[in-house]
Design a protein around this motif. Structure first.
Motif, PDB file in Angstrom:
ATOM      1  N   LEU A 129       0.831  -1.202   0.000  1.00 38.58           N
ATOM      2  CA  LEU A 129       0.000   0.000   0.000  1.00 38.58           C
ATOM      3  C   LEU A 129       0.872   1.260   0.000  1.00 38.58           C
ATOM      4  O   LEU A 129       2.013   1.234   0.456  1.00 38.58           O
ATOM      5  CB  LEU A 129      -0.907   0.008   1.225  1.00 38.58           C
ATOM      6  CG  LEU A 129      -2.098  -0.971   1.220  1.00 38.58           C
ATOM      7  CD1 LEU A 129      -2.903  -0.806   2.502  1.00 38.58           C
ATOM      8  CD2 LEU A 129      -2.990  -0.745   0.002  1.00 38.58           C
ATOM      9  N   PRO A 130       0.318   2.372  -0.507  1.00 41.31           N
ATOM     10  CA  PRO A 130       1.072   3.633  -0.473  1.00 41.31           C
ATOM     11  C   PRO A 130       1.406   4.043   0.953  1.00 41.31           C
ATOM     12  O   PRO A 130       0.674   3.733   1.899  1.00 41.31           O
ATOM     13  CB  PRO A 130       0.121   4.627  -1.135  1.00 41.31           C
ATOM     14  CG  PRO A 130      -0.804   3.791  -1.957  1.00 41.31           C
ATOM     15  CD  PRO A 130      -0.975   2.507  -1.202  1.00 41.31           C
ATOM     16  N   LEU A 131       2.504   4.768   1.100  1.00 39.34           N
ATOM     17  CA  LEU A 131       2.966   5.232   2.400  1.00 39.34           C
ATOM     18  C   LEU A 131       2.773   6.741   2.518  1.00 39.34           C
ATOM     19  O   LEU A 131       2.965   7.481   1.557  1.00 39.34           O
ATOM     20  CB  LEU A 131       4.457   4.905   2.580  1.00 39.34           C
ATOM     21  CG  LEU A 131       4.813   3.417   2.718  1.00 39.34           C
ATOM     22  CD1 LEU A 131       6.303   3.219   2.524  1.00 39.34           C
ATOM     23  CD2 LEU A 131       4.365   2.887   4.083  1.00 39.34           C
ATOM     24  N   ASP A 132       2.422   7.181   3.702  1.00 43.44           N
ATOM     25  CA  ASP A 132       2.275   8.609   3.990  1.00 43.44           C
ATOM     26  C   ASP A 132       3.195   8.976   5.146  1.00 43.44           C
ATOM     27  O   ASP A 132       3.321   8.230   6.121  1.00 43.44           O
ATOM     28  CB  ASP A 132       0.828   8.940   4.375  1.00 43.44           C
ATOM     29  CG  ASP A 132      -0.128   8.753   3.208  1.00 43.44           C
ATOM     30  OD1 ASP A 132       0.176   9.268   2.117  1.00 43.44           O
ATOM     31  OD2 ASP A 132      -1.164   8.088   3.383  1.00 43.44           O
ATOM     32  N   PRO A 133       3.841  10.149   5.069  1.00 46.81           N
ATOM     33  CA  PRO A 133       4.745  10.558   6.156  1.00 46.81           C
ATOM     34  C   PRO A 133       3.980  10.927   7.420  1.00 46.81           C
ATOM     35  O   PRO A 133       2.912  11.552   7.362  1.00 46.81           O
ATOM     36  CB  PRO A 133       5.480  11.765   5.574  1.00 46.81           C
ATOM     37  CG  PRO A 133       4.598  12.271   4.483  1.00 46.81           C
ATOM     38  CD  PRO A 133       3.867  11.103   3.945  1.00 46.81           C
ATOM     39  N   VAL A 134       4.504  10.528   8.561  1.00 47.10           N
ATOM     40  CA  VAL A 134       3.991  10.913   9.876  1.00 47.10           C
ATOM     41  C   VAL A 134       5.185  11.328  10.727  1.00 47.10           C
ATOM     42  O   VAL A 134       6.336  11.177  10.323  1.00 47.10           O
ATOM     43  CB  VAL A 134       3.203   9.769  10.559  1.00 47.10           C
ATOM     44  CG1 VAL A 134       1.930   9.438   9.784  1.00 47.10           C
ATOM     45  CG2 VAL A 134       4.070   8.516  10.690  1.00 47.10           C
ATOM     46  N   LYS A 135       4.896  11.845  11.913  1.00 45.00           N
ATOM     47  CA  LYS A 135       5.936  12.297  12.843  1.00 45.00           C
ATOM     48  C   LYS A 135       6.943  13.210  12.146  1.00 45.00           C
ATOM     49  O   LYS A 135       8.152  13.021  12.236  1.00 45.00           O
ATOM     50  CB  LYS A 135       6.609  11.112  13.523  1.00 45.00           C
ATOM     51  CG  LYS A 135       5.665  10.355  14.453  1.00 45.00           C
ATOM     52  CD  LYS A 135       6.381   9.376  15.343  1.00 45.00           C
ATOM     53  CE  LYS A 135       5.395   8.732  16.314  1.00 45.00           C
ATOM     54  NZ  LYS A 135       6.042   7.744  17.213  1.00 45.00           N
ATOM     55  N   GLU A 136       6.378  14.194  11.449  1.00 46.75           N
ATOM     56  CA  GLU A 136       7.176  15.225  10.781  1.00 46.75           C
ATOM     57  C   GLU A 136       8.223  14.645   9.835  1.00 46.75           C
ATOM     58  O   GLU A 136       9.362  15.099   9.765  1.00 46.75           O
ATOM     59  CB  GLU A 136       7.823  16.144  11.814  1.00 46.75           C
ATOM     60  CG  GLU A 136       6.835  16.987  12.587  1.00 46.75           C
ATOM     61  CD  GLU A 136       5.996  17.891  11.678  1.00 46.75           C
ATOM     62  OE1 GLU A 136       6.594  18.674  10.921  1.00 46.75           O
ATOM     63  OE2 GLU A 136       4.753  17.803  11.729  1.00 46.75           O
ATOM     64  N   HIS A 138       9.585  11.583   9.754  1.00 43.65           N
ATOM     65  CA  HIS A 138      10.566  10.622  10.242  1.00 43.65           C
ATOM     66  C   HIS A 138      10.045   9.193  10.277  1.00 43.65           C
ATOM     67  O   HIS A 138      10.798   8.273  10.618  1.00 43.65           O
ATOM     68  CB  HIS A 138      11.049  11.032  11.632  1.00 43.65           C
ATOM     69  CG  HIS A 138      11.940  12.240  11.608  1.00 43.65           C
ATOM     70  ND1 HIS A 138      11.437  13.512  11.429  1.00 43.65           N
ATOM     71  CD2 HIS A 138      13.281  12.358  11.703  1.00 43.65           C
ATOM     72  CE1 HIS A 138      12.448  14.369  11.446  1.00 43.65           C
ATOM     73  NE2 HIS A 138      13.569  13.705  11.598  1.00 43.65           N
ATOM     74  N   GLU A 139       8.783   8.996   9.934  1.00 44.84           N
ATOM     75  CA  GLU A 139       8.207   7.664   9.784  1.00 44.84           C
ATOM     76  C   GLU A 139       7.238   7.701   8.614  1.00 44.84           C
ATOM     77  O   GLU A 139       6.729   8.762   8.242  1.00 44.84           O
ATOM     78  CB  GLU A 139       7.469   7.215  11.055  1.00 44.84           C
ATOM     79  CG  GLU A 139       8.367   7.049  12.268  1.00 44.84           C
ATOM     80  CD  GLU A 139       7.599   6.628  13.513  1.00 44.84           C
ATOM     81  OE1 GLU A 139       6.442   6.153  13.368  1.00 44.84           O
ATOM     82  OE2 GLU A 139       8.147   6.766  14.619  1.00 44.84           O
ATOM     83  N   LEU A 140       6.990   6.528   8.026  1.00 48.97           N
ATOM     84  CA  LEU A 140       5.988   6.387   6.972  1.00 48.97           C
ATOM     85  C   LEU A 140       4.990   5.330   7.402  1.00 48.97           C
ATOM     86  O   LEU A 140       5.366   4.282   7.957  1.00 48.97           O
ATOM     87  CB  LEU A 140       6.658   5.983   5.653  1.00 48.97           C
ATOM     88  CG  LEU A 140       7.582   7.032   5.022  1.00 48.97           C
ATOM     89  CD1 LEU A 140       8.338   6.424   3.841  1.00 48.97           C
ATOM     90  CD2 LEU A 140       6.798   8.249   4.584  1.00 48.97           C
ATOM     91  N   LEU A 141       3.709   5.585   7.114  1.00 51.33           N
ATOM     92  CA  LEU A 141       2.643   4.701   7.572  1.00 51.33           C
ATOM     93  C   LEU A 141       1.744   4.339   6.404  1.00 51.33           C
ATOM     94  O   LEU A 141       1.366   5.212   5.608  1.00 51.33           O
ATOM     95  CB  LEU A 141       1.831   5.410   8.663  1.00 51.33           C
ATOM     96  CG  LEU A 141       0.813   4.573   9.434  1.00 51.33           C
ATOM     97  CD1 LEU A 141       1.521   3.522  10.292  1.00 51.33           C
ATOM     98  CD2 LEU A 141      -0.036   5.489  10.328  1.00 51.33           C
ATOM     99  N   CYS A 142       1.385   3.063   6.298  1.00 46.96           N
ATOM    100  CA  CYS A 142       0.472   2.627   5.244  1.00 46.96           C
ATOM    101  C   CYS A 142      -0.934   2.433   5.809  1.00 46.96           C
ATOM    102  O   CYS A 142      -1.142   2.508   7.020  1.00 46.96           O
ATOM    103  CB  CYS A 142       0.963   1.325   4.607  1.00 46.96           C
ATOM    104  SG  CYS A 142       0.637  -0.157   5.594  1.00 46.96           S
TER     105      CYS A 142
END
Length: 296
Positions: A129-136, A138-142
């Protein structure tokens, strides 16, 4: 002597990692006109008059926001715009390194490393699945809740010597990549493989690239190198053999150089050594005993 790799490695700011999920704190910092922002397009940086330009949040364009940390009480961010928004005037990291100050260097390396990771990491390795940046940034979340963290690849870089330490005829081993112009030489380097110690990686890479066997290996220092995602781990080593047989796919030419040959070649321009921002340069000059003329 103060070596450049120490300048690039120095932790001169607080990364404020515990604040990356604190949206109220982030919003307050972003609303502060004293906050400084570096503007990027992909991994290229927008310059002003040939230098890095830090702007206020109000002056920054829309883009992916990366919180870098706090230096001297001031928040520092990067904003990454699409790669196609760059013009020919936007500069890659290699062009900026010679002029980076001790205060700027760690922040810029942090920003470029994250920007390169975001550019290259688009889909979840576990589910696709596509990833989106989180925690400014420093992490990517699907969408399935899988978290991806930035990667750092350990790479060894080494200066191999032969002969009595400090003797007139002591020599160091340098090589030239097939794509480099004639006369350009540097220390050998390569990536650490799974299950391999750093010292064994030094021995293997030297043997594979030049046929030289290495005995003792000693840690020298390290340098972040987000080109694209490496940590350069510097070593010195003592050669057990001196015959050179190059792996022409990796090293087109290699040779042993005395200190006098290094000095004469660098002074004449016949021998072009790594730039002053590189740990390679630091390895060479630490062995040589002082600064050498010339650079890439």
């Amino acid at each position: 002597m103060s070596y450049v790799h120490e300048r690039l490695s120095s932790a001169r700011y607080d990364r404020a990692s515990a604040r990356r999920a604190d949206t109220d704190w982030i919003d307050d910092r972003w609303a502060d006109p004293a906050t400084r922002v570096i503007v990027m397009a992909g991994t290229r940086i927008r310059p002003v008059d040939g230098a890095i330009a830090w702007v206020s949040p109000a002056e920054a364009p829309a883009g992916a926001r990366l919180m870098l940390g706090i230096r001297d009480g001031v928040a520092h961010f990067a904003v990454v715009t699409p790669e196609q928004s760059a013009t020919d005037a936007w500069l890659p990291l290699r062009s900026l390194l010679p002029d980076l100050s001790a205060e700027e260097a760690p922040l810029i390396l942090h920003a470029v490393g994250l920007a390169e990771w975001l550019r290259a990491t688009r889909f979840c390795a576990r589910c696709g699945l596509p990833l989106d940046p989180v925690k400014e940034g420093h992490e990517l979340l699907c969408g399935n809740g899988h978290t991806t963290f930035p990667r750092t690849d350990p790479a060894v870089i080494m200066l191999i010597t032969h002969g009595e330490p400090g003797a007139v005829d002591e020599r160091c081993l340098l090589g030239r990549h097939p794509h480099w112009p004639a006369g350009r030489f540097s220390t050998l380097a390569g990536f650490c493989e799974p299950g391999e110690s750093l010292e064994d990686a030094v021995r293997r890479e030297v043997r594979e690239e030049t046929g030289v066997e290495v005995a003792d290996v000693t840690y020298f220092g390290n340098q972040p190198w987000p080109l694209p995602a490496s940590l350069m781990l510097g070593f010195t080593g003592v050669a057990a053999t001196t015959d050179i047989v190059c792996d022409v796919d990796e090293i087109e030419e290699a040779g042993w150089f005395t200190r006098a040959e290094l000095r004469a070649g660098a002074a004449s321009g016949e021998l072009v050594l790594p730039g002053g921002v590189s740990i390679s340069r630091s390895l060479i000059e630490a062995w040589y005993g002082e600064a050498l003329p010339g650079s890439w």
